[in-house]
Design a protein around this motif. Sequence first.
Motif, PDB file in Angstrom:
ATOM      1  N   CYS A  32      70.485   3.438 -12.123  1.00 59.85           N
ATOM      2  CA  CYS A  32      69.080   3.199 -11.811  1.00 59.85           C
ATOM      3  C   CYS A  32      68.474   2.277 -12.860  1.00 59.85           C
ATOM      4  CB  CYS A  32      68.306   4.508 -11.787  1.00 59.85           C
ATOM      5  SG  CYS A  32      69.180   5.812 -10.915  1.00 59.85           S
ATOM      6  N   ASP A  33      67.973   1.137 -12.400  1.00 60.52           N
ATOM      7  CA  ASP A  33      67.348   0.177 -13.321  1.00 60.52           C
ATOM      8  C   ASP A  33      65.835   0.266 -13.138  1.00 60.52           C
ATOM      9  OD1 ASP A  33      66.822  -1.827 -15.052  1.00 60.52           O
ATOM     10  OD2 ASP A  33      68.149  -3.313 -14.107  1.00 60.52           O
ATOM     11  N   GLU A  34      65.178   0.879 -14.097  1.00 67.53           N
ATOM     12  CA  GLU A  34      63.727   1.080 -14.027  1.00 67.53           C
ATOM     13  C   GLU A  34      63.299   1.653 -12.680  1.00 67.53           C
ATOM     14  OE1 GLU A  34      61.871   0.080 -16.677  1.00 67.53           O
ATOM     15  OE2 GLU A  34      62.964  -1.561 -17.628  1.00 67.53           O
ATOM     16  N   PRO A  35      63.836   2.797 -12.305  1.00 70.70           N
ATOM     17  CA  PRO A  35      63.543   3.306 -10.957  1.00 70.70           C
ATOM     18  C   PRO A  35      62.079   3.687 -10.787  1.00 70.70           C
ATOM     19  CG  PRO A  35      64.678   4.975 -12.228  1.00 70.70           C
ATOM     20  CD  PRO A  35      64.682   3.743 -13.066  1.00 70.70           C
ATOM     21  N   THR A  36      61.374   3.899 -11.904  1.00 70.58           N
ATOM     22  CA  THR A  36      59.978   4.314 -11.788  1.00 70.58           C
ATOM     23  C   THR A  36      59.025   3.241 -12.298  1.00 70.58           C
ATOM     24  OG1 THR A  36      60.135   5.369 -13.943  1.00 70.58           O
ATOM     25  CG2 THR A  36      60.576   6.747 -12.023  1.00 70.58           C
ATOM     26  N   GLY A  37      59.584   2.081 -12.567  1.00 70.51           N
ATOM     27  CA  GLY A  37      58.789   1.005 -13.163  1.00 70.51           C
ATOM     28  C   GLY A  37      57.589   0.596 -12.324  1.00 70.51           C
ATOM     29  N   ALA A  38      57.698   0.763 -11.015  1.00 72.27           N
ATOM     30  CA  ALA A  38      56.620   0.315 -10.148  1.00 72.27           C
ATOM     31  C   ALA A  38      55.749   1.477  -9.674  1.00 72.27           C
ATOM     32  CB  ALA A  38      57.204  -0.427  -8.947  1.00 72.27           C
ATOM     33  N   LEU A  39      55.927   2.638 -10.286  1.00 68.84           N
ATOM     34  CA  LEU A  39      55.225   3.816  -9.790  1.00 68.84           C
ATOM     35  C   LEU A  39      54.227   4.347 -10.826  1.00 68.84           C
ATOM     36  CD1 LEU A  39      58.343   5.724  -8.406  1.00 68.84           C
ATOM     37  CD2 LEU A  39      56.903   4.068  -7.202  1.00 68.84           C
ATOM     38  N   ASP A  40      53.148   5.007 -10.360  1.00 75.20           N
ATOM     39  CA  ASP A  40      52.203   5.626 -11.305  1.00 75.20           C
ATOM     40  C   ASP A  40      52.807   6.936 -11.828  1.00 75.20           C
ATOM     41  OD1 ASP A  40      51.723   7.757  -9.485  1.00 75.20           O
ATOM     42  OD2 ASP A  40      50.328   6.454  -8.395  1.00 75.20           O
ATOM     43  N   SER A  41      52.146   7.518 -12.798  1.00 74.76           N
ATOM     44  CA  SER A  41      52.775   8.630 -13.510  1.00 74.76           C
ATOM     45  C   SER A  41      52.983   9.841 -12.603  1.00 74.76           C
ATOM     46  CB  SER A  41      51.945   9.013 -14.730  1.00 74.76           C
ATOM     47  OG  SER A  41      50.638   9.348 -14.331  1.00 74.76           O
ATOM     48  N   GLU A  42      52.036  10.044 -11.694  1.00 76.64           N
ATOM     49  CA  GLU A  42      52.153  11.180 -10.776  1.00 76.64           C
ATOM     50  C   GLU A  42      53.386  11.023  -9.888  1.00 76.64           C
ATOM     51  OE1 GLU A  42      51.033  14.820  -9.782  1.00 76.64           O
ATOM     52  OE2 GLU A  42      50.166  13.571 -11.366  1.00 76.64           O
ATOM     53  N   THR A  43      53.509   9.841  -9.311  1.00 81.01           N
ATOM     54  CA  THR A  43      54.636   9.567  -8.414  1.00 81.01           C
ATOM     55  C   THR A  43      55.944   9.552  -9.197  1.00 81.01           C
ATOM     56  OG1 THR A  43      53.066   8.001  -7.502  1.00 81.01           O
ATOM     57  CG2 THR A  43      55.169   8.168  -6.392  1.00 81.01           C
ATOM     58  N   THR A  44      55.884   9.028 -10.409  1.00 77.24           N
ATOM     59  CA  THR A  44      57.071   9.012 -11.251  1.00 77.24           C
ATOM     60  C   THR A  44      57.627  10.423 -11.390  1.00 77.24           C
ATOM     61  OG1 THR A  44      56.308   7.112 -12.522  1.00 77.24           O
ATOM     62  CG2 THR A  44      57.907   8.544 -13.586  1.00 77.24           C
ATOM     63  N   LYS A  45      56.748  11.323 -11.650  1.00 71.20           N
ATOM     64  CA  LYS A  45      57.164  12.713 -11.834  1.00 71.20           C
ATOM     65  C   LYS A  45      57.840  13.246 -10.570  1.00 71.20           C
ATOM     66  CE  LYS A  45      55.288  17.007 -13.537  1.00 71.20           C
ATOM     67  NZ  LYS A  45      54.234  17.881 -13.052  1.00 71.20           N
ATOM     68  N   GLU A  46      57.170  12.983  -9.467  1.00 71.37           N
ATOM     69  CA  GLU A  46      57.680  13.406  -8.166  1.00 71.37           C
ATOM     70  C   GLU A  46      59.105  12.882  -7.927  1.00 71.37           C
ATOM     71  OE1 GLU A  46      55.847  12.133  -4.197  1.00 71.37           O
ATOM     72  OE2 GLU A  46      54.188  13.079  -5.315  1.00 71.37           O
ATOM     73  N   VAL A  47      59.235  11.549  -8.126  1.00 65.19           N
ATOM     74  CA  VAL A  47      60.517  10.891  -7.859  1.00 65.19           C
ATOM     75  C   VAL A  47      61.592  11.417  -8.805  1.00 65.19           C
ATOM     76  CG1 VAL A  47      61.725   8.687  -8.087  1.00 65.19           C
ATOM     77  CG2 VAL A  47      59.608   8.819  -6.781  1.00 65.19           C
ATOM     78  N   MET A  48      61.242  11.566 -10.090  1.00 67.14           N
ATOM     79  CA  MET A  48      62.236  12.013 -11.064  1.00 67.14           C
ATOM     80  C   MET A  48      62.714  13.430 -10.766  1.00 67.14           C
ATOM     81  SD  MET A  48      63.301   9.729 -12.900  1.00 67.14           S
ATOM     82  CE  MET A  48      64.362  10.721 -13.929  1.00 67.14           C
TER      83      MET A  48
END
Lengths: 385, 222
Positions: free
Chosen positions: B167-183
Amino acid sequence: MKNIRFCMAALREDVLGFIFKIVQMTISFIIIGFIISGINENYTLSRQINNIMGNQEIYVLKDNNANSYYDEIMSDKSYIPKFQELTEAALAIQDRILVMNNVNTVGIDYKQLDVLEVSDSFFEKYEIKGDFDELAIRNDFTLHRYEGDMDSIVKPAILGSGLKGKYQKGDEITDDAGNQYVIYGFVDDKQYYAAPIQGKEMNPLDDVIITPVYIDVNDVDSMYFFLYGCQFLVDDISELDEFMSINNKERILETYLVSYTKQLEYIGNEYLNSFVLEGILGICLFVFAFAGMICTMFQRIADNAYEYAVNILCGAKLTDIYARIIMEFVMIIMTGVIVTICIFRISLASLGIVSLACLCFLIMCLFAKYKIDFESLVENLRSKG
Amino acid sequence: MSMIELKGIKKDYGKGDSIVHALRGITLSIEEGEAVAIMGTSGCGKSTLLNILGFIDGLSEGEYILDGKDVSKFTKSEMAKYRNRVFGFVVQDFALVSRLRVDENVMLPLEYTKLTKKEKYKMAENILEKVGLSEKKNTYPSNLSGGQKQRVAIARALVNNASILLCDEPTGALDSETTKEVMELFMKISKENKKTLIIVTHDIEVAKYCDRIIRIEDGMIA
Ligand SMILES: Nc1ncnc2c1ncn2[C@@H]1O[C@H](COP(=O)(O)OP(=O)(O)OP(=O)(O)O)[C@@H](O)[C@H]1O
Ligand SMILES: [Mg+2]
């Protein structure tokens, strides 16, 4: 399979463009095919006719004069002995004389037939095969010198292959003008003779009536047509020296000798000239079509680079990507090839178009390979931020 | 034996004066089932390393042993097969094909297998359900939010049962809330199936999910 599917998906976005390219490519292939087959035909004919001539050469008399001259000799009785002398000179070398006249047509039972007045050597030289007695030909198809009433003669005749079912050997028939013939036999299918003096082609012997030549030695008209119908088959032009010197001394015919070879060249050149324009058109169309294909290919590569890169990420090989790009053009080229093969069957033209198509394919592959490499494709995946 | 072993990996781009030493000798090993975060400043060579790991870039020098096999001996089509079956990629800008529907995007890796159409659809459906996007399968990527897009990308990385997720910056384009969700989704799926997870990130919050953090500085492990 998957590559065909991907390619189809890309095509669906520009169906009209695809159809346009197919039409353009196909037409250019057809034109080029026609040119190839025309040139080939021209060449094949020259070879066929040259084969007939072997080491010999055929000369014919070519008319130099205007109609007024013809009218003059026809009305001047003093020309009769001169023409007789010249006719005798020609008959003296009659084993060298081939086809006579093929300018008349007659109607028999409402069917128009070309009359071919020949000497016996005609059958031998053109290797005409058919259902007739060779001995009878040798005896009865010699040159007939006669004086008097033509209507009383029953001419021997060999009919073209197209008349086989209609008449029997031995039948007597009468043409519209009242000439009578007895049928000696029929020519087989697919038999040809050449008369390059009238245009370069192998003339079929389907709807013809072949009869020997009758020369009325009291009629300038008859002798005139006989002389102009002569085709002298000689090893060397010097064999005709005596004949020509008689003519020139007495100033009988305003004429000169032309060889078949010269005539073939002349017609061949005319033939080729007529191809130049078509050729330019065909090649232009082809170049435009091909350049259009290359441009479209580059466009597709540029448009879809990211998609290709994603596919590589998902397990595509580089060859899958090539296949996807080239497939579209293979379809365009293949359509053209199939249409041309339908038109030209198995022939040199088809072969030429197939080679051209292969060449196109090869160039497309090279361009695709040059335009796409693994590294620069994958480069698209790096985030642009 | 480790799943991934790198010995003195170097990678240069360009030639002569314009040569860039992107990697200057990386040695590391990653175990099967491990979750590793790779961090470092911009341009230090993180993506380059990840691309080398995933067979989308070659290496200039060094040794790469994958599951006991020397990668330098692999043919191009073997590498393609590995990209298809072993590696699952997730990148910052999702790498979705805009022309294809969500389910078609997810099925992309399956196109390079011999499965039937039915099987492919079934697998795509299953994985979309896991990432919670069943209702969106017929829409196009442009109609999805960033988090949803990333979940599609994750689904695609997983659909062929990849054992190593890159995964290369898989959350780079996401806000912190969504980042958490995705992670959380990521960790759940990978821990459940014992997948090896390698995540390049700038975000320490993301790195915290991992078992280990590897820091890279100027093409070398710090
Ligand atoms: N194709 C290439 N040609 C030349 N140089 C390149 C190429 N790809 C990467 N580089 C260089 O290699 C170095 C490492 O690049 P890389 O993309 O790995 O960095 P990164 O750590 O991923 O950076 P970021 O955090 O910004 O994504 C950079 O200096 C970059 O300019
Ligand atoms: Mg990067």
